[in-house]
Design an enzyme around this catalytic site. Structure first.
Site, PDB file in Angstrom:
ATOM      1  N   LEU A   1      17.365  -8.005   4.282  1.00  0.00           N
ATOM      2  CA  LEU A   1      18.491  -7.142   4.629  1.00  0.00           C
ATOM      3  C   LEU A   1      19.374  -6.988   3.388  1.00  0.00           C
ATOM      4  O   LEU A   1      19.868  -7.979   2.851  1.00  0.00           O
ATOM      5  CB  LEU A   1      19.280  -7.832   5.750  1.00  0.00           C
ATOM      6  CG  LEU A   1      20.005  -6.986   6.769  1.00  0.00           C
ATOM      7  CD1 LEU A   1      19.084  -5.958   7.407  1.00  0.00           C
ATOM      8  CD2 LEU A   1      20.628  -7.882   7.822  1.00  0.00           C
TER       9      LEU A   1
ATOM     10  N   HIS B   1       9.868   2.594   8.915  1.00  0.00           N
ATOM     11  CA  HIS B   1       9.584   1.598   9.957  1.00  0.00           C
ATOM     12  C   HIS B   1       8.376   2.093  10.758  1.00  0.00           C
ATOM     13  O   HIS B   1       8.313   3.280  11.101  1.00  0.00           O
ATOM     14  CB  HIS B   1      10.807   1.420  10.865  1.00  0.00           C
ATOM     15  CG  HIS B   1      10.613   0.314  11.849  1.00  0.00           C
ATOM     16  ND1 HIS B   1      10.794  -1.014  11.514  1.00  0.00           N
ATOM     17  CD2 HIS B   1      10.199   0.330  13.138  1.00  0.00           C
ATOM     18  CE1 HIS B   1      10.512  -1.760  12.572  1.00  0.00           C
ATOM     19  NE2 HIS B   1      10.145  -0.976  13.572  1.00  0.00           N
TER      20      HIS B   1
ATOM     21  N   SER C   1       0.835  -1.212   0.000  1.00  0.00           N
ATOM     22  CA  SER C   1       0.000   0.000   0.000  1.00  0.00           C
ATOM     23  C   SER C   1       0.867   1.258   0.000  1.00  0.00           C
ATOM     24  O   SER C   1       0.514   2.264  -0.623  1.00  0.00           O
ATOM     25  CB  SER C   1      -0.988  -0.003   1.170  1.00  0.00           C
ATOM     26  OG  SER C   1      -0.321   0.057   2.400  1.00  0.00           O
ATOM     27  N   ASN C   2       2.024   1.194   0.654  1.00  0.00           N
ATOM     28  CA  ASN C   2       2.937   2.349   0.584  1.00  0.00           C
ATOM     29  C   ASN C   2       3.512   2.509  -0.812  1.00  0.00           C
ATOM     30  O   ASN C   2       3.626   3.629  -1.314  1.00  0.00           O
ATOM     31  CB  ASN C   2       4.074   2.197   1.608  1.00  0.00           C
ATOM     32  CG  ASN C   2       3.663   2.641   2.991  1.00  0.00           C
ATOM     33  OD1 ASN C   2       3.559   3.840   3.258  1.00  0.00           O
ATOM     34  ND2 ASN C   2       3.381   1.684   3.863  1.00  0.00           N
TER      35      ASN C   2
ATOM     36  N   ASN D   1      14.257   3.841   4.149  1.00  0.00           N
ATOM     37  CA  ASN D   1      13.347   2.820   4.672  1.00  0.00           C
ATOM     38  C   ASN D   1      12.330   3.491   5.576  1.00  0.00           C
ATOM     39  O   ASN D   1      12.588   4.545   6.149  1.00  0.00           O
ATOM     40  CB  ASN D   1      14.144   1.783   5.480  1.00  0.00           C
ATOM     41  CG  ASN D   1      13.257   0.665   5.992  1.00  0.00           C
ATOM     42  OD1 ASN D   1      12.400   0.162   5.277  1.00  0.00           O
ATOM     43  ND2 ASN D   1      13.446   0.272   7.247  1.00  0.00           N
TER      44      ASN D   1
END
Ligand code: GAR
Length: 203
Positions: A87, A104, A13-14, A102
């Protein structure tokens, strides 16, 4: 045009929100969406958003140069992680030094680290009776977990909020701020580094 590659492992969705945000930009474009999961819903989104997509196994991503080569072929300028659970190898982190972002879903360093992703984060926040949570946008460096925080936004966790409710509030922050922070970082604009969206600590 500055070219982004979005890396995502899940729903995406992001990723969709970022693609839509830049669809009318004359400075930045999303060149590709890359996933390590062949059945990730983000790949469906890539199809209907008409963004080229690629799938590569985690083993290929971390144990070979395939991902780095793909990023080079795509002429990628910035790498955007959006719910990406692999990673990245040092070779990529070095090549894109300071140009890998990134997001979070907590206020790092709280509720970060191995195994802390997606809903697990919100469940832990609720279990710990936290009064606030939020998002952290950070660059990735070779010390993996110690990238530099470039932005945080906070929401209040109400006493009766469950993990689902917290997830909802945090997702709203992600949609509101991630594309904008990406754009500001890329274009070298100044921006506010910490934002409290709701009043915190008033009770
Ligand atoms: C987002 O909440 C993102 O912050 C989180 O995964 C979700 C992905 O949702 N990322 C992490 O937990 C990384 N440690 P989406 O696939 O719908 O964008």
């Amino acid at each position: 045009m500055i070219r982004l590659a979005i890396l995502a492992s899940g729903s995406g969705s992001n990723a969709e929100n970022i693609v839509k945000y830049f669809s009318h930009s004359d400075a930045v474009e999303v060149a590709a969406i890359i996933s390590n999961k062949a059945d990730a819903y983000v790949l469906e989104r890539a199809k209907y958003l008409r963004v080229p997509s690629y799938v590569m196994s985690r083993a290929d991503m971390v144990g070979t140069d395939k991902l780095l080569n793909l990023l080079r072929e795509l002429k990628t300028d910035w790498v955007i992680l959006a719910g990406f659970l692999v990673l990245l190898p040092e070779s990529i982190v070095n090549e894109y030094d300071g140009k890998i972002l990134n997001i979070h879903p907590s206020l790092l360093p709280k509720f970060g680290g191995k195994g802390m992703y997606g809903d697990k984060v919100h469940e832990a926040v609720v279990a710990a009776h936290e009064k606030e949570s939020g998002i952290t946008i950070h660059t990735i460096d070779t010390n993996y977990d110690q990238g530099t925080t470039v932005f945080q936004a906070k929401i209040r966790v109400e006493p009766l909020d469950n993990a689902e409710k917290v997830a909802q509030k945090v997702h709203a922050l992600e949609y509101k701020f991630y594309p904008k922070v990406i754009e500001d970082m890329i274009l070298g604009r100044d921006f506010e580094r910490v934002v409290a969206v709701e009043p915190i600590g008033k009770d």
